[in-house]
Design an enzyme around this catalytic site. Structure first.
Site, PDB file in Angstrom:
ATOM      1  N   TYR A 177       0.700  -1.060  -0.194  1.00 49.00           N
ATOM      2  CA  TYR A 177       0.149   0.054   0.508  1.00 49.00           C
ATOM      3  C   TYR A 177       0.887   1.133   0.025  1.00 49.00           C
ATOM      4  O   TYR A 177       2.032   1.429  -0.006  1.00 49.00           O
ATOM      5  CB  TYR A 177      -0.636  -0.173   0.853  1.00 49.00           C
ATOM      6  CG  TYR A 177      -2.126  -1.379   1.168  1.00 49.00           C
ATOM      7  CD1 TYR A 177      -2.927  -1.389   0.156  1.00 49.00           C
ATOM      8  CD2 TYR A 177      -1.598  -2.373   1.967  1.00 49.00           C
ATOM      9  CE1 TYR A 177      -3.485  -2.444   0.053  1.00 49.00           C
ATOM     10  CE2 TYR A 177      -2.300  -3.590   1.903  1.00 49.00           C
ATOM     11  CZ  TYR A 177      -3.796  -3.444   0.835  1.00 49.00           C
ATOM     12  OH  TYR A 177      -4.717  -4.439   0.416  1.00 49.00           O
ATOM     13  N   GLY A 312      -3.457 -13.669  12.738  1.00 57.70           N
ATOM     14  CA  GLY A 312      -4.716 -12.781  11.848  1.00 57.70           C
ATOM     15  C   GLY A 312      -5.637 -13.963  12.111  1.00 57.70           C
ATOM     16  O   GLY A 312      -6.786 -14.247  12.800  1.00 57.70           O
TER      17      GLY A 312
END
Length: 357
Positions: A177, A312
């Site tokens: 990103y 996660g």
């Protein structure tokens, strides 16, 4: 010997254990990127984590990567997040918002705008849009004068996060990103002060972090990094030097933590651990790789010097993950088809472990 279940002092914030819920995109936000009551329930269900880091939250309209993700750039966003943070705190939890500017990993069909990036180099692969996956478009390269404004957007979102009741923020500097794009040597082809050399390629990350520290304080500011990762086609030259230089600047800023992903060999990661004087959160397995983090991987990295361990996917199907890890209870597998489908199925429908007589 340090265990996952020892408490930890994170710059004045007492964590009852060293289990961190990693940020995970779930695309359940409401219209306009507002948080929802279901999101409040989802995070509150997982409040026994030592620390929750939310899904990526866009700091601006052009910073949105995927449809259905939440924002933190309007008063309406702040108001919608307050019930979420209140629910987590009511259940005894602590929560940081992850601030994520998608940069080139976006699409006009999602935002109504052409994505921006360091250079006119498209991401590799298809991006999510409201009508399904589409090839990543070529981003508009940012003018030099525009770059500081995008760095500042992280700080502005951080102020709104604190107003919304978050305990702090994590800058998303990983996984291809915008911050990661500036660190890259193939997504960032700039010839100005933001490109080329290692000091120039880390400049955007440092400016975004510095602005955030100034806005909300170092104790409320963390950053996630993925050294050497190739998500969305990014490549990084000089990985050890790049991240050593970045950690040196982050140490000067005295940020609350660095959150590393296992995206490079242990030799580099251990050198970075030795170079980083502050709190290290370690994500011990490759995100979205074939293996999920379990107790063995967590214990290994605690032994190697990590302070906190992020989990996660295991948190998706196991809202009571801390208890399951503590008592060696079975870990429920996650239904991957529900990751991004929206709605409460596969979001709020995973129960805590059911004990039988």
């Amino acid at each position: 010997m340090t265990t996952l279940f020892d408490s930890y002092q994170l710059r004045g914030l007492t964590l009852p254990n060293r289990v961190v819920m990693a940020p995970m995109t779930r695309v359940r936000a409401g219209a306009g990127g507002t948080a929802t009551p279901s999101m409040a329930t989802y995070y509150a269900q997982r409040a026994t984590a030592g620390l929750i880091v939310t899904e990526g939250v866009q700091p601006s309209a052009v910073g949105q990567s995927n449809p259905g993700t939440p924002g933190l750039y309007t008063d309406e966003h702040v108001a919608a997040w307050r019930p979420v943070t209140s629910a987590v705190h009511a259940n005894g939890g602590r929560v940081f918002a992850q601030i994520m500017h998608g940069g080139r990993v976006s699409h006009p069909d999602t935002t109504g705008m052409r994505p921006v990036g360091p250079s006119a180099v498209p991401a590799v692969g298809d991006v999510f849009t409201p009508t399904g996956p589409q090839p990543a478009p070529t981003p508009r390269p940012l003018d030099t004068a525009e770059v500081p404004g995008h760095a500042q957007s992280y700080a502005t979102a951080a102020r709104r996060a604190v107003d919304a009741g978050f305990d702090g923020v994590e800058l998303h500097g990983a996984n291809g990103y915008l911050i990661s794009q500036f660190l890259s040597s193939n997504a960032n082809l700039r010839t100005d002060r933001y490109g080329g050399s290692v000091p120039n390629r880390i400049r955007f990350a440092v400016e975004a972090t510095s602005a955030t520290v100034e806005a909300v304080g170092a104790a409320r500011t963390g950053i996630r990094l993925s050294p050497g990762a190739t998500f969305w086609g990014v490549e990084e030259a000089d990985v050890p030097q790049l991240y050593a230089a970045l950690l040196d600047e982050l140490a000067r800023l005295e940020v609350a933590y660095v959150h590393l992903e296992a995206t490079v060999g242990d030799d580099v990661l251990l050198d970075l651990r030795r170079a980083w004087p502050g709190t290290l959160i370690m994500n011990p397995v490759l995100p979205l790789g074939p293996k999920q983090t379990g107790r063995a991987e967590a214990d290994r990295w605690l032994g190697l010097g990590a302070d906190l361990i992020s989990f996660g996917r295991a948190f998706i199907a196991n809202p009571d993950l801390v208890e399951r890890l503590r008592n060696a209870l079975p870990i429920t597998p996650v239904d991957e088809s529900t990751y991004y489908q929206g709605g409460d199925e596969g979001y709020l429908t995973y129960p805590a472990y059911q004990y039988t007589a």
